[in-house]
Scaffold this motif. Sequence first.
Motif, PDB file in Angstrom:
ATOM      1  N   ILE A  15      19.112  66.650  71.559  1.00  0.00           N
ATOM      2  CA  ILE A  15      18.554  67.683  72.439  1.00  0.00           C
ATOM      3  C   ILE A  15      19.660  68.053  73.418  1.00  0.00           C
ATOM      4  CG2 ILE A  15      16.811  68.274  74.158  1.00  0.00           C
ATOM      5  CD1 ILE A  15      14.927  66.284  72.958  1.00  0.00           C
ATOM      6  N   GLY A  16      19.991  69.324  73.482  1.00  0.00           N
ATOM      7  CA  GLY A  16      21.005  69.776  74.430  1.00  0.00           C
ATOM      8  C   GLY A  16      22.235  70.303  73.738  1.00  0.00           C
ATOM      9  N   THR A  17      22.565  71.537  74.062  1.00  0.00           N
ATOM     10  CA  THR A  17      23.739  72.189  73.454  1.00  0.00           C
ATOM     11  C   THR A  17      24.648  72.763  74.535  1.00  0.00           C
ATOM     12  OG1 THR A  17      22.296  74.095  73.095  1.00  0.00           O
ATOM     13  CG2 THR A  17      22.720  72.687  71.199  1.00  0.00           C
ATOM     14  N   GLY A  18      24.908  71.949  75.577  1.00  0.00           N
ATOM     15  CA  GLY A  18      25.971  72.262  76.533  1.00  0.00           C
ATOM     16  C   GLY A  18      27.255  71.616  76.018  1.00  0.00           C
ATOM     17  N   SER A  19      28.241  71.475  76.891  1.00  0.00           N
ATOM     18  CA  SER A  19      29.535  70.911  76.464  1.00  0.00           C
ATOM     19  C   SER A  19      29.381  69.569  75.773  1.00  0.00           C
ATOM     20  CB  SER A  19      30.446  70.699  77.677  1.00  0.00           C
ATOM     21  OG  SER A  19      30.805  71.917  78.203  1.00  0.00           O
ATOM     22  N   SER A  20      28.518  68.709  76.333  1.00  0.00           N
ATOM     23  CA  SER A  20      28.408  67.348  75.783  1.00  0.00           C
ATOM     24  C   SER A  20      27.836  67.390  74.373  1.00  0.00           C
ATOM     25  CB  SER A  20      27.518  66.476  76.678  1.00  0.00           C
ATOM     26  OG  SER A  20      28.013  66.463  77.989  1.00  0.00           O
ATOM     27  N   GLY A  21      26.718  68.085  74.199  1.00  0.00           N
ATOM     28  CA  GLY A  21      26.110  68.188  72.869  1.00  0.00           C
ATOM     29  C   GLY A  21      27.076  68.811  71.880  1.00  0.00           C
ATOM     30  N   GLN A  74      17.714  73.087  70.045  1.00  0.00           N
ATOM     31  CA  GLN A  74      18.429  73.965  70.977  1.00  0.00           C
ATOM     32  C   GLN A  74      17.460  74.833  71.794  1.00  0.00           C
ATOM     33  OE1 GLN A  74      21.831  76.895  69.789  1.00  0.00           O
ATOM     34  NE2 GLN A  74      19.957  78.097  69.856  1.00  0.00           N
ATOM     35  N   ARG A  75      17.561  74.710  73.113  1.00  0.00           N
ATOM     36  CA  ARG A  75      16.748  75.585  73.977  1.00  0.00           C
ATOM     37  C   ARG A  75      17.484  76.886  74.246  1.00  0.00           C
ATOM     38  NH1 ARG A  75      14.288  73.033  79.327  1.00  0.00           N
ATOM     39  NH2 ARG A  75      16.408  73.250  80.135  1.00  0.00           N
ATOM     40  N   SER A  76      18.778  76.766  74.613  1.00  0.00           N
ATOM     41  CA  SER A  76      19.588  77.975  74.837  1.00  0.00           C
ATOM     42  C   SER A  76      20.886  77.808  74.075  1.00  0.00           C
ATOM     43  CB  SER A  76      19.956  78.156  76.307  1.00  0.00           C
ATOM     44  OG  SER A  76      18.859  77.921  77.137  1.00  0.00           O
ATOM     45  N   ALA A  77      21.271  78.857  73.378  1.00  0.00           N
ATOM     46  CA  ALA A  77      22.574  78.816  72.699  1.00  0.00           C
ATOM     47  C   ALA A  77      23.672  78.996  73.746  1.00  0.00           C
ATOM     48  CB  ALA A  77      22.642  79.923  71.662  1.00  0.00           C
ATOM     49  N   THR A 109      29.230  82.946  82.246  1.00  0.00           N
ATOM     50  CA  THR A 109      28.357  82.701  83.403  1.00  0.00           C
ATOM     51  C   THR A 109      27.701  81.328  83.324  1.00  0.00           C
ATOM     52  OG1 THR A 109      26.554  83.896  82.331  1.00  0.00           O
ATOM     53  CG2 THR A 109      27.919  85.134  83.892  1.00  0.00           C
ATOM     54  N   LYS A 110      27.797  80.688  82.155  1.00  0.00           N
ATOM     55  CA  LYS A 110      27.640  79.231  82.042  1.00  0.00           C
ATOM     56  C   LYS A 110      29.007  78.794  81.557  1.00  0.00           C
ATOM     57  CE  LYS A 110      22.852  78.650  80.567  1.00  0.00           C
ATOM     58  NZ  LYS A 110      22.010  78.178  79.448  1.00  0.00           N
ATOM     59  N   ARG A 111      29.417  77.577  81.872  1.00  0.00           N
ATOM     60  CA  ARG A 111      30.753  77.176  81.438  1.00  0.00           C
ATOM     61  C   ARG A 111      30.876  77.301  79.917  1.00  0.00           C
ATOM     62  NH1 ARG A 111      34.836  74.522  84.005  1.00  0.00           N
ATOM     63  NH2 ARG A 111      36.306  73.350  82.730  1.00  0.00           N
ATOM     64  N   ILE A 112      31.930  77.972  79.478  1.00  0.00           N
ATOM     65  CA  ILE A 112      32.174  78.100  78.041  1.00  0.00           C
ATOM     66  C   ILE A 112      32.468  76.702  77.495  1.00  0.00           C
ATOM     67  CG2 ILE A 112      33.862  78.951  76.360  1.00  0.00           C
ATOM     68  CD1 ILE A 112      33.973  81.545  77.845  1.00  0.00           C
ATOM     69  N   SER A 132      21.478  78.859  85.246  1.00  0.00           N
ATOM     70  CA  SER A 132      22.436  77.802  84.912  1.00  0.00           C
ATOM     71  C   SER A 132      22.375  76.717  85.973  1.00  0.00           C
ATOM     72  CB  SER A 132      23.856  78.384  84.893  1.00  0.00           C
ATOM     73  OG  SER A 132      24.267  78.663  86.220  1.00  0.00           O
ATOM     74  N   TRP A 133      23.097  75.623  85.685  1.00  0.00           N
ATOM     75  CA  TRP A 133      23.113  74.570  86.707  1.00  0.00           C
ATOM     76  C   TRP A 133      23.949  74.953  87.920  1.00  0.00           C
ATOM     77  CZ3 TRP A 133      28.039  72.810  87.258  1.00  0.00           C
ATOM     78  CH2 TRP A 133      28.856  72.665  86.148  1.00  0.00           C
ATOM     79  N   TYR A 134      24.774  76.018  87.797  1.00  0.00           N
ATOM     80  CA  TYR A 134      25.493  76.520  88.984  1.00  0.00           C
ATOM     81  C   TYR A 134      24.485  76.944  90.058  1.00  0.00           C
ATOM     82  CZ  TYR A 134      29.562  77.231  85.826  1.00  0.00           C
ATOM     83  OH  TYR A 134      30.586  77.079  84.935  1.00  0.00           O
TER      84      TYR A 134
HETATM   85  P1  NA7 Z   1      24.699  71.103  80.326  1.00  0.00           P
HETATM   86  O1  NA7 Z   1      25.786  72.079  80.157  1.00  0.00           O
HETATM   87  O2  NA7 Z   1      23.827  71.221  81.527  1.00  0.00           O
HETATM   88  O3  NA7 Z   1      23.801  71.162  79.005  1.00  0.00           O
HETATM   89  C1  NA7 Z   1      22.540  70.573  78.940  1.00  0.00           C
HETATM   90  C2  NA7 Z   1      21.844  71.059  77.698  1.00  0.00           C
HETATM   91  O4  NA7 Z   1      20.595  70.415  77.572  1.00  0.00           O
HETATM   92  C3  NA7 Z   1      21.543  72.550  77.727  1.00  0.00           C
HETATM   93  O5  NA7 Z   1      21.710  73.050  76.432  1.00  0.00           O
HETATM   94  C4  NA7 Z   1      20.073  72.575  78.130  1.00  0.00           C
HETATM   95  O6  NA7 Z   1      19.399  73.734  77.759  1.00  0.00           O
HETATM   96  C5  NA7 Z   1      19.569  71.379  77.398  1.00  0.00           C
HETATM   97  N1  NA7 Z   1      18.314  70.851  77.933  1.00  0.00           N
HETATM   98  C6  NA7 Z   1      18.104  70.291  79.142  1.00  0.00           C
HETATM   99  N2  NA7 Z   1      16.818  69.911  79.251  1.00  0.00           N
HETATM  100  C7  NA7 Z   1      16.217  70.235  78.102  1.00  0.00           C
HETATM  101  C8  NA7 Z   1      14.905  70.096  77.623  1.00  0.00           C
HETATM  102  N3  NA7 Z   1      13.937  69.554  78.367  1.00  0.00           N
HETATM  103  N4  NA7 Z   1      14.612  70.553  76.383  1.00  0.00           N
HETATM  104  C9  NA7 Z   1      15.587  71.111  75.634  1.00  0.00           C
HETATM  105  N5  NA7 Z   1      16.852  71.273  76.031  1.00  0.00           N
HETATM  106  C10 NA7 Z   1      17.163  70.836  77.257  1.00  0.00           C
HETATM  107  O7  NA7 Z   1      25.254  69.608  80.333  1.00  0.00           O
HETATM  108  P2  NA7 Z   1      26.492  69.009  79.545  1.00  0.00           P
HETATM  109  O8  NA7 Z   1      26.499  67.560  79.778  1.00  0.00           O
HETATM  110  O9  NA7 Z   1      26.510  69.467  78.145  1.00  0.00           O
HETATM  111  O10 NA7 Z   1      27.747  69.654  80.247  1.00  0.00           O
HETATM  112  C11 NA7 Z   1      27.903  69.603  81.657  1.00  0.00           C
HETATM  113  C12 NA7 Z   1      29.288  69.965  82.055  1.00  0.00           C
HETATM  114  O11 NA7 Z   1      30.139  68.869  81.729  1.00  0.00           O
HETATM  115  C13 NA7 Z   1      29.910  71.117  81.373  1.00  0.00           C
HETATM  116  O12 NA7 Z   1      29.633  72.333  81.929  1.00  0.00           O
HETATM  117  C14 NA7 Z   1      31.403  70.804  81.488  1.00  0.00           C
HETATM  118  O13 NA7 Z   1      31.878  71.222  82.729  1.00  0.00           O
HETATM  119  C15 NA7 Z   1      31.448  69.333  81.421  1.00  0.00           C
HETATM  120  P3  NA7 Z   1      19.351  75.039  78.767  1.00  0.00           P
HETATM  121  O14 NA7 Z   1      20.723  75.641  78.694  1.00  0.00           O
HETATM  122  O15 NA7 Z   1      19.041  74.485  80.139  1.00  0.00           O
HETATM  123  O16 NA7 Z   1      18.277  75.877  78.227  1.00  0.00           O
END
Ligand code: NA7
Length: 539
Positions: A188-194, A212-215, A330-333, A495-497
Amino acid sequence: MSLTSSAATEPDYDVLVVGAGFAGMYALIDARRRGLRVVCIDAAPQVGGVWQWNRYPGARCDIESLDYSYSFDDELQQDWTWTERYATQPEILRYAEHVVHRYELREHIRLNQRVAKAVFDAEAAVWQVEVDGGADVRAQHLVLATGSLSTPVRPNIPGLDEFTGEILMTAAWPHEGFDVTGLEVGVIGTGSSGIQAIPILAKSAKSLTVFQRSANYSVPVKNRDLSPEQMDEARRDYPRRRSIARTSMAGTLAQAHPSSFWDLDEAERRAAFEARWAEGGVLFGKVFDGQTVDRGINDAAREFAIEKIHALVDDPEVAAALTPDHAIGTKRICTDSDYYETFNRQHVSLVDLRKNPIVEIRPDGIKTQDGLHRLDVLVLATGFDALTGAIAAIHLEGPDGVLASDVWADGPLTNLGIAIPGLPNLHVIMGPQSPGVFSNAFIASELQVDWVMDLIVHCRENRIRTVETTREAAQDWSDKVQKLAAGTLFPETESWYLGANIEGKPRVFMLYAGGLHPYSLECAGVRDAGYAGFELADA
Ligand code: NA7
């Protein structure tokens, strides 16, 4: 553990640094160089901050190693060898240990201890600090180097605790590693870590399902080994490299295209995007000046990246689901090695949670609207309570019972991102309202730490007991931060910003978007004006 009563005794230390990540380690080095009595405390078992916790497979920096390292001591950079263009997490951690050894920091760092509470004793002008797992400390100055991305978020999904397989968080990966060979894995999660972890997990998992919640936009990182010859050349080039970084907008060598986007024709624009894509990495977010300000430029960059996603992913439906809908940058690439290509593998599938949301987590997998996805392992790459989370976790109380949590009830309020009104002798490094994660964390934290240590030394030399920003100056700075953000495309994206990933968190844009060098000039201006906007009270 209780706090010692207010006694007009000498503090134990001039400075207490909270956090032994790279910002905290430099604060410790700098304070010692200046002859200050200093201690550093961290809850982790090892130094390195975020790099100590985020041990997931594929973790590496997204700023080139040659830039993503300390610049304060030429001997250090001459002495160290980076082996890859983008260093892996283990190599970055080895670098942290090398620094500890080289500057003899070990005896000044208390590990496995957590700063829980700090109350300012106005009479003694000392922070009384309660430490879980260790002795309490009295220090005249408190430096919070607690990290921008150091408070992981465990999602609030029904049934998560009932899952009987293995739950792994990318931000708290087991130190001994975890072998997913032959297992059914969900992420779960498709930010940098995922995005960094998914291709590696896919190599050994029996099946991999990405929820994936957001691409996100991801650019191939184009990592490569650094040869000894390249490293020798880089060592000779460090003075030039560092001087460019310090006077740049983000603490790196990145340059936008020399021409304005609007002066180029279609083919020239495309060539510029193509060249930057081929170079690889996060700098695709800055191909042209104004790319995160001007919608026309942003749309062009966005369309180019989307074209690439469609070219890399075989199934057009999957490619469409992997296509983000926010303005690029606007979210970190993110940066990756084979992220999109991984979705072409037979045993890898994508669940688009916007169309097919999670209903609940069951003991044996994740139930989405279309049925159960059976899993042995669930990886949570779900992000952080960014920028304010680690500070909010400490009870910070200034004179007259002023609480940091109250001062920040509607969002961060700081002067220069460093000082908080109502909390004297407290200094935040890489916190909200600074360039923080918009810039190279090494260069930005060196700059802030130098500024803070100058201030502390100034206080000592002038017998100043307390230094505190005025509320007006903090309000002016916060207004400036908001105004700068309002001129960009950033605030329109959840975004988390903006704190948008945390329920109930005030929606305020939390970073200084004016660039690192302009920020350094702001800091220097305040110092050169005798700390304008600060109240300095002498003994
Ligand atoms: P990020 O970039 O905050 O990514 C978190 C991911 O987890 C993002 O895709 C979120 O989707 C997803 N997410 C969070 N909660 C949920 C739930 N409840 N259900 C589904 N998906 C969820 O964290 P990272 O660790 O990947 O990267 C952080 C920074 O570290 C990065 O910017 C670099 O600077 C290094 P969302 O986008 O919120 O819809």
